[in-house]
Design an enzyme around this catalytic site. Sequence first.
Site, short mmCIF file in Angstrom:
data_model
loop_
_atom_site.label_atom_id
_atom_site.label_comp_id
_atom_site.label_asym_id
_atom_site.label_seq_id
_atom_site.Cartn_x
_atom_site.Cartn_y
_atom_site.Cartn_z
N ASP A 95 0.79 -1.24 0.00
CA ASP A 95 0.00 0.00 0.00
C ASP A 95 0.82 1.28 0.00
O ASP A 95 0.38 2.32 -0.47
CB ASP A 95 -0.93 0.02 1.23
CG ASP A 95 -0.19 -0.22 2.54
OD1 ASP A 95 1.04 -0.37 2.50
OD2 ASP A 95 -0.85 -0.26 3.60
N HIS A 96 2.05 1.23 0.52
CA HIS A 96 2.79 2.48 0.72
C HIS A 96 3.56 2.94 -0.51
O HIS A 96 3.97 4.09 -0.58
CB HIS A 96 3.78 2.32 1.87
CG HIS A 96 3.17 2.49 3.22
ND1 HIS A 96 2.20 1.65 3.71
CD2 HIS A 96 3.38 3.42 4.20
CE1 HIS A 96 1.85 2.04 4.93
NE2 HIS A 96 2.54 3.11 5.25
N ASP A 160 3.41 -1.16 11.56
CA ASP A 160 2.94 0.16 11.17
C ASP A 160 2.29 0.77 12.40
O ASP A 160 1.56 0.07 13.12
CB ASP A 160 1.92 0.06 10.03
CG ASP A 160 1.65 1.43 9.45
OD1 ASP A 160 2.24 1.76 8.42
OD2 ASP A 160 0.86 2.19 10.06
N ARG A 448 -1.56 12.35 10.09
CA ARG A 448 -0.35 13.12 10.41
C ARG A 448 -0.20 14.32 9.52
O ARG A 448 -0.59 14.27 8.35
CB ARG A 448 0.89 12.23 10.24
CG ARG A 448 0.87 11.12 11.20
CD ARG A 448 2.18 10.41 11.33
NE ARG A 448 2.02 9.54 12.48
CZ ARG A 448 2.44 8.29 12.56
NH1 ARG A 448 3.15 7.78 11.58
NH2 ARG A 448 2.21 7.58 13.63
N SER A 643 6.07 7.20 13.29
CA SER A 643 5.93 5.90 12.64
C SER A 643 6.70 4.78 13.35
O SER A 643 7.50 5.00 14.24
CB SER A 643 6.41 6.06 11.21
OG SER A 643 7.44 5.20 10.91
N ARG A 645 8.69 2.83 11.61
CA ARG A 645 9.79 2.43 10.71
C ARG A 645 11.08 2.24 11.49
O ARG A 645 11.61 3.15 12.12
CB ARG A 645 9.96 3.45 9.57
CG ARG A 645 10.35 4.83 10.00
CD ARG A 645 10.21 5.84 8.86
NE ARG A 645 8.81 6.16 8.63
CZ ARG A 645 8.36 7.36 8.27
NH1 ARG A 645 9.20 8.35 8.02
NH2 ARG A 645 7.08 7.59 8.11
C1 MIC Z 1 3.18 6.49 8.59
O1 MIC Z 1 1.98 6.73 8.63
O2 MIC Z 1 4.04 7.28 9.04
C2 MIC Z 1 3.64 5.18 8.00
C3 MIC Z 1 4.32 5.48 6.74
O3 MIC Z 1 2.53 4.36 7.74
C4 MIC Z 1 4.58 4.50 9.00
C5 MIC Z 1 5.22 3.28 8.52
C6 MIC Z 1 6.39 3.51 7.60
O4 MIC Z 1 7.16 4.43 7.78
O5 MIC Z 1 6.55 2.70 6.68
C7 MIC Z 1 3.90 4.18 10.33
O6 MIC Z 1 2.94 4.82 10.69
O7 MIC Z 1 4.40 3.32 11.07
FE1 SF4 Z 2 -0.67 4.74 5.08
FE2 SF4 Z 2 0.44 5.47 7.42
FE3 SF4 Z 2 -1.03 7.18 5.97
FE4 SF4 Z 2 -2.19 5.19 7.16
S1 SF4 Z 2 -1.13 6.90 8.17
S2 SF4 Z 2 -2.57 5.86 5.06
S3 SF4 Z 2 -0.67 3.56 6.98
S4 SF4 Z 2 0.92 6.28 5.40
#
Ligand code: MIC
Ligand code: SF4
Length: 753
Positions: A95-96, A160, A448, A643, A645
């Site tokens: 998805d990302h 995630d 976010r 996140s 990550r």
């Molecule tokens: C996000 O919303 O910041 C992400 C991208 O989904 C991250 C995961 C990632 O960095 O791959 C998260 O929320 O953990």
């Molecule tokens: Fe994707 Fe993270 Fe955004 Fe949710 S908050 S849509 S998991 S990047």
Amino acid sequence: MAFDIEMIKEVYAQTPVRIAAARKVVGKPLTLTEKILYAHLSEGAASQAFKRGTSYVDFQPDRVAMQDATAQMALLQFMQAGRSQVAVPSTVHCDHLIQAEIGADKDLSKAKDKNKEVYDFLASVSNKYGIGFWKPGAGIIHQVVLENYAFPGGMMIGTDSHTPNAGGLGMIAIGVGGADACDVMAGLPWELKFPKLIGVKLTGKLSGWTAAKDVILKVAGILTVKGGTGAIVEYFGEGARSLSATGKGTICNMGAEIGATTSIFGYDEKSAAYLSGTGRSDIAELANGIAEHLTGDPEVYAQPELYFDQVIEINLSELEPHVNGPFTPDLAWPISKFAAAVRENGWPAKLDVGLIGSCTNSSYEDISRAASLAQQAVDKKLVAKSEYTITPGSEQVRFTVARDGFLDTFDKMGGVVLANACGPCIGQWARHGAEKQERNSIITSFNRNFAKRADGNPNTHSFVASPEIVTALAIAGDLTFNPLTDTLTNSEGNQVRLEEPRGLELPTKGFAVEDAGYQAPAADGSAVQVLVAPTSDRLQLLDSFAAWEGVDLKGLKLLIKAKGKCTTDHISMAGPWLKYRGHLDNISNNMLIGAVNAYNDATNSVKNQLTGAYGEVPATQRAYKAAGIGSIVVGDENYGEGSSREHAAMEPRFLGVRAILVKSFARIHETNLKKQGMLALTFANPADYDLIQENDVIDIVGLTSFAPGKPLEVVFHHADGTHDKIAANHTYNQGQIEWFKAGSALNLIEVKA
Ligand code: MIC
Ligand code: SF4
């Protein structure tokens, strides 16, 4: 296809027994959170009255979910663990990595092409080790999990931070780094500090413009981005029972923004309706059978202050729609005060883009309510002034809302439907003109809104609101428009008002989908080959990190003293860097490039103490590494917020940073650092942050007697010959100290395998 009824039956058989055992040791009525946690203690963890916020406890989660951007590293680690199959049901969701540019179909086919190597890798690893694979286009991990795998009273972890979405269906679902997922997939217990409990009592009922999103926007304003750290938030009360399951999911999902370990709602009629609506009435039936165990005890909800560490009460009938931002998700404004805030702060009032969808707000209910406004815009001859995009959360939702005509409605309003993916939410947005870095405003229904997150432009003021408010403001093209009180001028010059949005929690005709995008793994994957080309710039097999050398760390350089907010987006930016998530060396070139250097207020400019010249953070650290010199990173409050990550922990580890010393940590990041064999330390006295100077040489003393609860000593040797000695706290338990000594947690699993 998707859910494992046998596994759920087993969990439900054990749940009452384990809860009964917990009752005996705890000796008082139990919250829902405690019930589920106690029902998931790992075999070895004896049932005892754990101390909240202190006791480390081993759990056995029921399943694991991973998204493509984090799964790569999680699975590269799993491949090193030496197991042949995953020990618990696990899934990967693509998805990302899909970039939003033109619209769903074109963007998806471009992504399949561009990311082929990574998708092939993830598909073949999944196939080999028995992991379910959700192809690109199938949807965003948390929506797909909610629709297919989440179940009341279950426990899952996901790579995630928004994994808590499943709390909307009564599951304890926790975001973790890939190394944690690797443990659980390898059959090892999963460790968590027994959380504190925050109770949120919801009274009243939502109406009019207010949506479930406003509950979490309000809670974020109350608790701030760190107020939930170390805690699970449990929602209850008649107001909670009145919310749809997907609305509850929204609240739990965005609970990541207050740093909460997770959030949860009890099982109720809305959960049963959602389970049945998504083809799982058998699970609803099973859950009905043990319903008393899938909610907190009545005594708890009657006198919550006796059982929770903190209690918040929100009356949904009085709750106003909120808009949070810019630059942080906890700056909460009730809509009645927002226009004045925009004017007083000089934020750009013209709204350029409204974006709805994302993992947190892409349910049938969200889309139908937003579409009711789009329909009004068409009927009332209003031309939307902002650009407007929609990201459906899953193919099932997309197919169903297309069938029910909502996508056509958006189209008439000028909306663009993007692929079922994260897209702009994670900087996967080819926003034309962003490179000019103009001041502008956008509003999203995402989670976010950190600087640069959506489009890379530090001057984009990003606000967060419900899909309904986003849609209304996009129609107005103006952040100061309040749809509850203001009118708009239509194309015929008349003043018109938008009526309250209306929608449906679940589709009356049921959900439908042609190809959900799921690929089951091979029954026996032993012959499946997983290939990683040594020349690849996107994937790289991992080498083990070196074990601790057995002595105190002396003569370290200060790489950066980061000032203010330093989220994982600042430490390891996403967007254009997502392509390197499977290649540690390459992605390390983004290390801390967004962090603000306290000595010059600049980003990505630090003093190289070997040459005295200022340079980029990754290059400077590579110079220290080449010279065989370790370094430390100093940071402010809630370091590593955001996140899951683990790249934000692996990059410094890989480049030779030895310790991260901060005023406080966000939970997932602190664990990620420990897992990778780093020292995660906090100032015993936060004011000591001011003592460190740019040219300091640093020693970390006490490692030979590193022990739980015992502070370490850090000495800052200043350039003028003086020094400061400070105490640094840590939260390592004995097992975690062993990870540090071994060089990483994975090094220990490999030894045992
Ligand atoms: C996000 O919303 O910041 C992400 C991208 O989904 C991250 C995961 C990632 O960095 O791959 C998260 O929320 O953990
Ligand atoms: Fe994707 Fe993270 Fe955004 Fe949710 S908050 S849509 S998991 S990047």
